[in-house]
Design a protein around this motif. Structure first.
Motif, mmCIF file in Angstrom:
data_model
loop_
_atom_site.group_PDB
_atom_site.id
_atom_site.type_symbol
_atom_site.label_atom_id
_atom_site.label_comp_id
_atom_site.label_asym_id
_atom_site.label_seq_id
_atom_site.Cartn_x
_atom_site.Cartn_y
_atom_site.Cartn_z
ATOM 1 N N PRO A 17 0.831 -1.211 0.000
ATOM 2 C CA PRO A 17 0.000 0.000 0.000
ATOM 3 C C PRO A 17 0.866 1.262 0.000
ATOM 4 C CG PRO A 17 -0.038 -1.049 2.154
ATOM 5 C CD PRO A 17 0.734 -1.953 1.252
ATOM 6 N N LEU A 18 0.278 2.325 -0.510
ATOM 7 C CA LEU A 18 0.966 3.615 -0.513
ATOM 8 C C LEU A 18 0.927 4.202 0.894
ATOM 9 C CD1 LEU A 18 -0.407 5.169 -3.805
ATOM 10 C CD2 LEU A 18 1.903 4.366 -3.382
ATOM 11 N N PRO A 24 4.636 12.220 -5.142
ATOM 12 C CA PRO A 24 3.763 12.080 -6.308
ATOM 13 C C PRO A 24 4.377 11.178 -7.373
ATOM 14 C CG PRO A 24 3.854 14.380 -5.646
ATOM 15 C CD PRO A 24 4.835 13.629 -4.797
ATOM 16 N N GLU A 25 5.709 11.186 -7.531
ATOM 17 C CA GLU A 25 6.344 10.305 -8.504
ATOM 18 C C GLU A 25 6.187 8.848 -8.094
ATOM 19 O OE1 GLU A 25 8.206 12.882 -7.036
ATOM 20 O OE2 GLU A 25 7.842 14.247 -8.708
ATOM 21 N N GLN A 26 6.309 8.560 -6.801
ATOM 22 C CA GLN A 26 6.125 7.191 -6.301
ATOM 23 C C GLN A 26 4.676 6.742 -6.503
ATOM 24 O OE1 GLN A 26 7.600 7.896 -2.320
ATOM 25 N NE2 GLN A 26 9.442 6.640 -2.727
ATOM 26 N N ARG A 27 3.738 7.662 -6.274
ATOM 27 C CA ARG A 27 2.326 7.337 -6.484
ATOM 28 C C ARG A 27 2.062 7.033 -7.963
ATOM 29 N NH1 ARG A 27 -1.002 8.463 -2.166
ATOM 30 N NH2 ARG A 27 -0.034 9.657 -0.511
ATOM 31 N N GLU A 28 2.638 7.848 -8.838
ATOM 32 C CA GLU A 28 2.479 7.632 -10.277
ATOM 33 C C GLU A 28 3.092 6.291 -10.683
ATOM 34 O OE1 GLU A 28 1.167 8.249 -14.022
ATOM 35 O OE2 GLU A 28 0.714 9.520 -12.310
ATOM 36 N N GLU A 29 4.262 5.990 -10.164
ATOM 37 C CA GLU A 29 4.933 4.716 -10.447
ATOM 38 C C GLU A 29 4.095 3.541 -9.944
ATOM 39 O OE1 GLU A 29 8.924 2.910 -8.747
ATOM 40 O OE2 GLU A 29 9.283 4.821 -9.809
ATOM 41 N N TRP A 30 3.527 3.679 -8.748
ATOM 42 C CA TRP A 30 2.673 2.628 -8.164
ATOM 43 C C TRP A 30 1.455 2.407 -9.064
ATOM 44 C CZ3 TRP A 30 -2.230 1.795 -6.343
ATOM 45 C CH2 TRP A 30 -2.415 0.689 -5.511
ATOM 46 N N ASN A 31 0.817 3.492 -9.505
ATOM 47 C CA ASN A 31 -0.362 3.392 -10.373
ATOM 48 C C ASN A 31 -0.018 2.726 -11.708
ATOM 49 O OD1 ASN A 31 -2.183 4.520 -8.575
ATOM 50 N ND2 ASN A 31 -1.832 6.610 -9.298
ATOM 51 N N GLU A 32 1.124 3.078 -12.285
ATOM 52 C CA GLU A 32 1.535 2.477 -13.555
ATOM 53 C C GLU A 32 1.802 0.982 -13.401
ATOM 54 O OE1 GLU A 32 4.870 4.743 -14.954
ATOM 55 O OE2 GLU A 32 3.628 6.498 -15.431
ATOM 56 N N ALA A 33 2.445 0.582 -12.300
ATOM 57 C CA ALA A 33 2.709 -0.838 -12.051
ATOM 58 C C ALA A 33 1.399 -1.598 -11.856
ATOM 59 C CB ALA A 33 3.622 -0.997 -10.842
ATOM 60 N N ASN A 34 0.470 -0.975 -11.156
ATOM 61 C CA ASN A 34 -0.827 -1.599 -10.918
ATOM 62 C C ASN A 34 -1.584 -1.753 -12.240
ATOM 63 O OD1 ASN A 34 -2.689 -2.680 -9.009
ATOM 64 N ND2 ASN A 34 -3.965 -0.878 -9.370
ATOM 65 N N GLU A 35 -1.551 -0.722 -13.073
ATOM 66 C CA GLU A 35 -2.224 -0.771 -14.372
ATOM 67 C C GLU A 35 -1.589 -1.825 -15.275
ATOM 68 O OE1 GLU A 35 -2.829 2.245 -18.066
ATOM 69 O OE2 GLU A 35 -3.153 3.090 -16.066
ATOM 70 N N ALA A 36 -0.262 -1.937 -15.251
ATOM 71 C CA ALA A 36 0.432 -2.946 -16.054
ATOM 72 C C ALA A 36 0.034 -4.357 -15.615
ATOM 73 C CB ALA A 36 1.945 -2.750 -15.950
ATOM 74 N N GLU A 37 -0.091 -4.578 -14.303
ATOM 75 C CA GLU A 37 -0.505 -5.894 -13.797
ATOM 76 C C GLU A 37 -1.946 -6.198 -14.208
ATOM 77 O OE1 GLU A 37 -0.445 -9.601 -11.908
ATOM 78 O OE2 GLU A 37 1.136 -8.308 -12.670
ATOM 79 N N GLU A 38 -2.828 -5.206 -14.154
ATOM 80 C CA GLU A 38 -4.211 -5.408 -14.580
ATOM 81 C C GLU A 38 -4.282 -5.750 -16.063
ATOM 82 O OE1 GLU A 38 -6.060 -1.761 -13.340
ATOM 83 O OE2 GLU A 38 -6.614 -2.586 -11.388
#
Length: 186
Positions: A17-18, A24-38
């Motif tokens: 979890p965040l 904000p860069e870490q949040r963006e990176e987390w979102n991109e990783a989550n989207e890639a997994e989806e």
């Protein structure tokens, strides 16, 4: 009747979890990783349903067919399968009529028929004659009864016998082919 999945499709996506101190860069990176997994799992979903990746309409239909509201209701009724219907009932009634013509009463005819095939198949208890008598009195669709009567002795129907080819077909179809025959148009 939901589909059972295996592998990653059967497991939730587990991500750290965040935290409140993430940038904000870490949040963006987390979102991109989550989207890639989806997206990766969406590819697995297409594969699991045997559908070409990107064919969303067919995936939607495949998923919808797993829902109870999209399934055809079964015509199979619960309980023992139905054995008696108009055809065997008509056969029974005609067999009883034949035995009556030979001098037996209805009771004697049903007692005799209860011990022979195919009626033994229809009876599952000792009091078969009573069951046959009961079934013989139930209503039968008149057209089926007449068809069974006709098919039991097709060439002698109404006292006519013939060796002419197609006589049975003309009787069954109730068509006078001589009117349509081009040879008779002189």
């Amino acid at each position: 009747m939901s589909r059972k999945y295996d592998g990653d499709l059967a497991k939730p996506i587990k991500r750290e979890p965040l935290g409140p101190s993430d940038t904000p860069e870490q949040r963006e990176e987390w979102n991109e990783a989550n989207e890639a997994e989806e997206k990766r799992r969406m590819g697995l979903l297409f594969e699991a349903h045997g559908i070409k990746a990107g064919d969303w309409e067919n995936l939607c239909w495949s998923l919808a067919r797993d829902l109870r509201g999209f399934q055809l209701a079964s015509s199979k009724r619960p309980g023992r399968p139905k054995r008696w219907w108009d055809w065997p009932r008509a056969e029974l009634r005609l067999d009883i009529e034949e035995l009556q013509a030979a001098g037996l009463s209805v009771t004697e005819a049903t007692q005799h028929l209860a011990n022979v095939e195919p009626y033994k198949f229809f009876l599952s208890h000792a009091n078969g004659a009573e069951r046959l008598r009961s079934e013989s009195t139930r209503p039968i669709t008149p057209r089926i009864f007449e068809l069974v009567r006709y098919l039991r002795d097709p060439m002698n129907f109404a006292g006519e016998t013939t060796e002419e080819p197609g006589a049975l077909a003309r009787k069954l179809l109730d068509v006078n082919y001589t009117q349509d025959d081009p040879q008779n148009e002189q």
